[in-house]
Design an enzyme around this catalytic site. Sequence first.
Site, PDB file in Angstrom:
ATOM      1  N   CYS A  29      50.909 -32.048  21.667  1.00 57.69           N
ATOM      2  CA  CYS A  29      52.305 -32.394  21.384  1.00 57.69           C
ATOM      3  C   CYS A  29      52.598 -32.345  19.887  1.00 57.69           C
ATOM      4  CB  CYS A  29      52.608 -33.769  21.945  1.00 57.69           C
ATOM      5  SG  CYS A  29      52.178 -33.862  23.679  1.00 57.69           S
TER       6      CYS A  29
ATOM      7  N   TYR B 188      45.809 -24.295   7.773  1.00 57.34           N
ATOM      8  CA  TYR B 188      45.973 -23.336   6.666  1.00 57.34           C
ATOM      9  C   TYR B 188      46.836 -22.146   7.050  1.00 57.34           C
ATOM     10  CZ  TYR B 188      41.124 -25.212   6.136  1.00 57.34           C
ATOM     11  OH  TYR B 188      39.990 -25.966   6.098  1.00 57.34           O
TER      12      TYR B 188
END
Length: 425
Positions: A351, A324
Amino acid sequence: MTLPGQPQLHLRDQSLYLEDVPLAPLAREHGTPLFVYSEGAMLAALASYQRGFEGRDALICYAMKANANLAILKLFVNAGCGLDIVSGGELERALAAGAPPERIIFSGVGKTRAEMTRALEIGIGCFNVESEAELDVLSTVATGLGRTASVSIRVNPDVDAQTHPYISTGLKGNKFGIAHDRALDVYRHAASLPGLKVVGIDCHIGSQITQLSPYLDAMDRVLDLVNAIEDAGIPLHHIDFGGGLGIDYKGDTPPEAATLWQQLFAKLDARGYGDRRIVIEPGRSLVGNAGVCLTEVLYLKPGEAKNFAIVDAAMNDLPRPAMYEAFHQIVPLEARDGRTAATYDVVGPVCESGDWLGRDRLLDVEPGDVLAVLSAGAYCMSMASNYNSRPRAAEILVSGNAARVVRRRETIEDQLRAEQDLSQA
Ligand SMILES: *Cc1c(COP(=O)(O)O)cnc(C)c1O
């Protein structure tokens, strides 16, 4: 000195404490990333609701998806709370925590028949039903078991909670609830089904709500429906007003729970519903500011456009920034003199470019320093995953000067246990 939003977190002699527990030794003893929660902060947050409900017929059902650690569930259950659940897994956790079944309410848009069956067998208090199709299935399942399901229908009051779109749930375009103008018909249908007993009405307009007005508007809309539904001859035993009250992440100023409910009861009283049983489902506001996540700085990586502080917690531990773009304060456990302060993006080892915990933070840190990510009690550990085969963090519950492990750190064996290497099958 007290830090914003975190009542039990403070600096003593330049070191960060949660209640009376210094955090740096905890990080050394238990490793990082490490979640640390304050029991006192949780009980204080609950007390604010309890003050708001004094003298009223009310049930506080902690929305356990915010943080479902067993020790935390027990804390709230022992303090008299019920639990708001959204899955069969949460139902089993609620039972393991000793929640009386009649104080469990089952929310969520996608309950399976198996989940309904188990919930009916143990006798939960109420299903918060979110669609007409679900009403029909629940009635069939209940009839098949020779039982009656108590239901409350989640209505969508169509008010703007003025929060992030991903955590706003009370608008027409959301997947949640029954549209306001369909509600009466759906109630009539529910009342006609053999396996159901209509007991209440429910709404939940969103999360991290920091203003009073969406709540007051929603209450008016819900009471209009209560009026219409009861006029149609369907009595409603309780009004469930959901959760959603915000916390202070970054100077946010949500109303206190006691203040919010003082205002809501003024409205309930004015409209003649002041003695109706009220149920609420708070999650974040009970636990969010009770917890921090401790993480060690692994590397500093200066760059032309950005400096990065790479830490050992990541989006799998603290998913809110990635999900968010949420803000969490990040502070060192032990302050330096400020001479090597620089602006960093605080990022994890995962990653993904989305793996960041904070952007453009002024910090005076060196590798080996431990940082606290604040306001990490809600929707962090409960959303944590094993992405990148990272073990989930340990959790500690602090009370006074006592610190107890309430979840050990996961091991690689925990992760591999459910998998099968086919060459050995
Ligand atoms: C998530 C949820 C809650 C709790 O929301 P908070 O913002 O954490 O208070 C309550 N009720 C329902 C139906 C929910 O989905």
